[in-house]
Design a protein around this motif. Structure first.
Motif, PDB file in Angstrom:
ATOM      1  N   VAL A  16      10.460  37.113  35.795  1.00 47.61           N
ATOM      2  CA  VAL A  16       9.880  37.338  34.563  1.00 47.61           C
ATOM      3  C   VAL A  16       9.151  38.352  34.760  1.00 47.61           C
ATOM      4  O   VAL A  16       8.269  38.800  35.633  1.00 47.61           O
ATOM      5  N   ASP A  17       9.077  39.322  33.523  1.00 46.57           N
ATOM      6  CA  ASP A  17       8.124  40.532  33.546  1.00 46.57           C
ATOM      7  C   ASP A  17       7.106  39.846  32.428  1.00 46.57           C
ATOM      8  O   ASP A  17       7.469  40.018  31.247  1.00 46.57           O
ATOM      9  N   LEU A  18       6.034  39.378  33.126  1.00 44.76           N
ATOM     10  CA  LEU A  18       5.134  38.679  32.333  1.00 44.76           C
ATOM     11  C   LEU A  18       4.045  39.440  31.750  1.00 44.76           C
ATOM     12  O   LEU A  18       3.263  40.400  32.798  1.00 44.76           O
ATOM     13  N   HIS A  19       3.494  39.560  30.461  1.00 41.81           N
ATOM     14  CA  HIS A  19       2.518  40.329  29.940  1.00 41.81           C
ATOM     15  C   HIS A  19       1.655  39.321  29.279  1.00 41.81           C
ATOM     16  O   HIS A  19       1.904  38.505  28.435  1.00 41.81           O
ATOM     17  N   VAL A  23      -2.543  38.803  15.913  1.00 39.24           N
ATOM     18  CA  VAL A  23      -3.265  37.582  15.476  1.00 39.24           C
ATOM     19  C   VAL A  23      -2.395  36.764  14.342  1.00 39.24           C
ATOM     20  O   VAL A  23      -2.494  35.673  14.347  1.00 39.24           O
ATOM     21  N   ASP A  24      -2.128  37.506  13.381  1.00 40.34           N
ATOM     22  CA  ASP A  24      -1.162  36.909  12.325  1.00 40.34           C
ATOM     23  C   ASP A  24      -0.692  38.107  11.506  1.00 40.34           C
ATOM     24  O   ASP A  24      -0.593  39.348  12.070  1.00 40.34           O
ATOM     25  N   GLU A  25       0.275  37.631  10.569  1.00 38.35           N
ATOM     26  CA  GLU A  25       0.847  38.756  10.052  1.00 38.35           C
ATOM     27  C   GLU A  25       0.322  40.267   9.491  1.00 38.35           C
ATOM     28  O   GLU A  25       0.586  40.973   9.498  1.00 38.35           O
ATOM     29  N   ASN A  26      -1.129  40.011   9.158  1.00 41.31           N
ATOM     30  CA  ASN A  26      -1.808  40.970   8.673  1.00 41.31           C
ATOM     31  C   ASN A  26      -2.816  41.709   9.548  1.00 41.31           C
ATOM     32  O   ASN A  26      -3.528  42.585   9.275  1.00 41.31           O
ATOM     33  N   THR A  27      -2.997  40.961  10.920  1.00 45.84           N
ATOM     34  CA  THR A  27      -4.351  41.348  11.622  1.00 45.84           C
ATOM     35  C   THR A  27      -3.666  41.556  12.982  1.00 45.84           C
ATOM     36  O   THR A  27      -2.978  40.798  13.681  1.00 45.84           O
ATOM     37  N   VAL A  28      -3.983  42.736  13.727  1.00 48.69           N
ATOM     38  CA  VAL A  28      -3.510  42.950  14.935  1.00 48.69           C
ATOM     39  C   VAL A  28      -4.818  43.493  15.767  1.00 48.69           C
ATOM     40  O   VAL A  28      -5.554  44.466  15.065  1.00 48.69           O
ATOM     41  N   VAL A  29      -5.020  43.053  17.061  1.00 48.79           N
ATOM     42  CA  VAL A  29      -6.134  43.601  17.669  1.00 48.79           C
ATOM     43  C   VAL A  29      -5.510  44.144  18.945  1.00 48.79           C
ATOM     44  O   VAL A  29      -4.667  43.816  19.619  1.00 48.79           O
ATOM     45  N   ARG A  30      -6.376  44.969  19.637  1.00 53.89           N
ATOM     46  CA  ARG A  30      -6.047  45.540  20.634  1.00 53.89           C
ATOM     47  C   ARG A  30      -6.891  44.598  22.093  1.00 53.89           C
ATOM     48  O   ARG A  30      -8.063  44.484  21.934  1.00 53.89           O
ATOM     49  N   VAL A  31      -6.000  44.421  22.869  1.00 50.18           N
ATOM     50  CA  VAL A  31      -6.482  43.604  24.069  1.00 50.18           C
ATOM     51  C   VAL A  31      -6.038  44.151  25.660  1.00 50.18           C
ATOM     52  O   VAL A  31      -5.106  45.058  25.537  1.00 50.18           O
ATOM     53  N   PRO A  32      -6.767  44.069  26.503  1.00 49.51           N
ATOM     54  CA  PRO A  32      -6.333  44.500  27.670  1.00 49.51           C
ATOM     55  C   PRO A  32      -5.267  43.648  28.215  1.00 49.51           C
ATOM     56  O   PRO A  32      -5.699  42.384  28.414  1.00 49.51           O
ATOM     57  N   MET A  33      -4.031  43.973  28.316  1.00 50.22           N
ATOM     58  CA  MET A  33      -2.899  43.282  28.685  1.00 50.22           C
ATOM     59  C   MET A  33      -2.523  43.312  30.256  1.00 50.22           C
ATOM     60  O   MET A  33      -2.149  44.395  30.623  1.00 50.22           O
ATOM     61  N   MET A  34      -2.573  42.150  31.006  1.00 49.80           N
ATOM     62  CA  MET A  34      -2.087  41.838  32.231  1.00 49.80           C
ATOM     63  C   MET A  34      -0.581  42.118  32.479  1.00 49.80           C
ATOM     64  O   MET A  34      -0.096  41.476  31.610  1.00 49.80           O
ATOM     65  N   GLN A  60      13.613  38.740  32.676  1.00 46.11           N
ATOM     66  CA  GLN A  60      13.336  38.708  31.411  1.00 46.11           C
ATOM     67  C   GLN A  60      12.071  38.957  31.182  1.00 46.11           C
ATOM     68  O   GLN A  60      11.344  38.792  31.955  1.00 46.11           O
ATOM     69  N   THR A  61      11.720  39.610  29.809  1.00 46.58           N
ATOM     70  CA  THR A  61      10.317  39.993  29.633  1.00 46.58           C
ATOM     71  C   THR A  61       9.647  38.899  28.495  1.00 46.58           C
ATOM     72  O   THR A  61      10.302  38.544  27.585  1.00 46.58           O
ATOM     73  N   LEU A  62       8.260  38.300  28.928  1.00 46.17           N
ATOM     74  CA  LEU A  62       7.551  37.299  27.965  1.00 46.17           C
ATOM     75  C   LEU A  62       6.283  38.023  27.908  1.00 46.17           C
ATOM     76  O   LEU A  62       5.372  38.146  28.895  1.00 46.17           O
TER      77      LEU A  62
END
Length: 409
Positions: free
Chosen positions: A299-302, A225-236, A377-379
């Motif tokens: 593309v290897d898309l996430h 989310v920002d430099e200090n915030t990380v959240v877990r998400v379901p990544m397709m 390429q990975t995105l």
């Protein structure tokens, strides 16, 4: 994309001190060409307004999720301009991006009429519907011309007793819930008993990815989310051929995710720390340039799977953009009843989006795609990004926004 939808509500009430559409078939090539030209000019004006509105909202909201339908807002206020006169009218049309030397008042409303018809045209691959409604206080007498002009926007008309606020709120909310397929409920929480008129615009979009993601590849990953915030998400995750472009000047990567039918989602991923710079460059001209630079590549898309909604107080936002008198005692909406005793008390916009692997409630799709032998390429869309959902036939941006935190509701 499972669904995206929006709602714009404008409430008018008493308290201010003291266009006609021709529906006909024309076989003339010249007139058809002229209509097409007007429709393109409307698309240009709507695009300019979309980005102007985005920049104002982004300035107000800062680093939070932004999601709205610019065409829903412009349609609602264009419909309201039917009743506006003098300075009230000019403030609306100028803010919406219209210039009478380019499009006359009649051209504007006729072009909106065709836009609504095209967006509602049957498409077996894409579910897209847009509509307008007017709820008027019982015994309020409209001018015949205003009623006739409303047909340009194919508006449904209903009577309501705003003195019985509970029943009026339920009536409007029931209509909204039905038209948005149950995705927006309890939109109106309260209403002033002095209300004379409520204008509603909604747009509902449900699209299936042309290249669906595989659900069994979706895994929990980090989203920064920002430099200090990380959240877990379901990544397709999907590996395939996509139209993609890296803009070194704006430090961003753009990828197009097509839907089945005449629409695409454009995702704009800034490099780390470059969101402000990309937002500054975010414009009609830049989006057009990005589209022209897209090239098909492996593309290897996430991409995160998420749902979010956002509500905009259009009154404060549009006043900053130049629509002022309509919310004050200076309002001239005499085209409604013939009297200058009506002003807008409230203008609210709500939009919601739900993105998943397939875009359908329950469906299985098998696709076979021929890939080049070179490594893809990975995105990884694992940090804040911009997005625009565009309908190609009408050149309309139906939704746009910024996703800062996919887990924020």
């Amino acid at each position: 994309m499972r669904f995206a939808l929006s709602l714009c509500i404008i409430v008018l009430y008493a308290g201010v001190q003291g266009h006609h559409h021709k529906d006909h078939t024309d076989t003339s090539e010249h007139l058809d060409s002229e209509k097409h030209d007007h429709d393109l000019k409307l698309a240009v004006a709507n695009a300019d307004f979309a980005f102007n509105l985005y920049h104002q909202v982004a300035s107000d909201k800062g680093q939070t999720n932004i999601f709205f339908s610019p065409v829903s807002v412009s349609t609602a206020f264009a419909m309201l301009s039917l009743a506006a006169r003098s300075k009230t009218y000019s403030q609306i049309t100028e803010t919406l991006g219209f210039n009478e030397t380019v499009l006359t008042e009649e051209d504007i409303h006729e072009s909106f009429h065709r836009l609504i018809q095209k967006l509602n045209a049957a498409d077996s691959e894409l579910q897209l519907s847009m509509g307008n409604a007017v709820f008027q206080q019982e015994k309020l007498k409209f001018l015949a011309k205003f009623l006739q002009d409303l047909t340009s926007y194919e508006a449904q008309a209903f009577t309501a007793d705003f003195h019985n606020t509970t029943e009026a709120i339920k009536q409007i909310n029931d209509y909204v819930e039905k038209q948005t397929h149950g995705k927006i409920v309890d939109m109106m929480k309260d209403i002033d008993p002095r209300t004379l008129l409520v204008l509603v615009n909604y747009i509902y979009f449900k699209g299936k990815w042309e290249k669906p993601f595989e659900a069994d590849r979706t895994t929990e990953e980090d989203f920064h989310v920002d430099e200090n915030t990380v959240v877990r998400v379901p990544m397709m995750v999907r590996s395939g051929m996509y139209d993609i472009y890296h803009d070194e000047e704006s430090h961003s990567t753009i990828v197009r995710l097509p839907y089945k039918g005449n629409a695409s989602a454009y995702l704009i991923l800034p490099e780390n720390g470059k969101m402000k710079q990309v937002e500054t460059a975010f414009s009609k001209e830049t989006l057009k340039m990005w589209k022209s630079k897209l090239r098909r590549s492996s593309v290897d898309l996430h991409f995160p799977k998420f749902s979010t909604s956002a509500t905009l107080d259009l009154k404060s936002t549009l006043m900053k953009m130049g629509i002022i008198d309509i919310f004050s005692d200076e309002a001239d909406l005499s085209g409604i009843t013939g009297q200058r005793d009506i002003k807008v008390s409230e203008a609210v916009h709500k939009a919601a989006i739900n993105i998943d692997e397939t875009g359908t409630e329950a469906a299985g799709v098998t696709t076979i795609e021929i890939m080049p032998m070179s490594l893809p390429q990975t995105l990884e869309i694992n940090r804040p990004f911009l997005m625009a959902i565009c309908e190609h036939v009408t050149h309309t941006i139906i939704f746009m926004g910024k996703i800062v935190n996919p887990t924020a509701q």
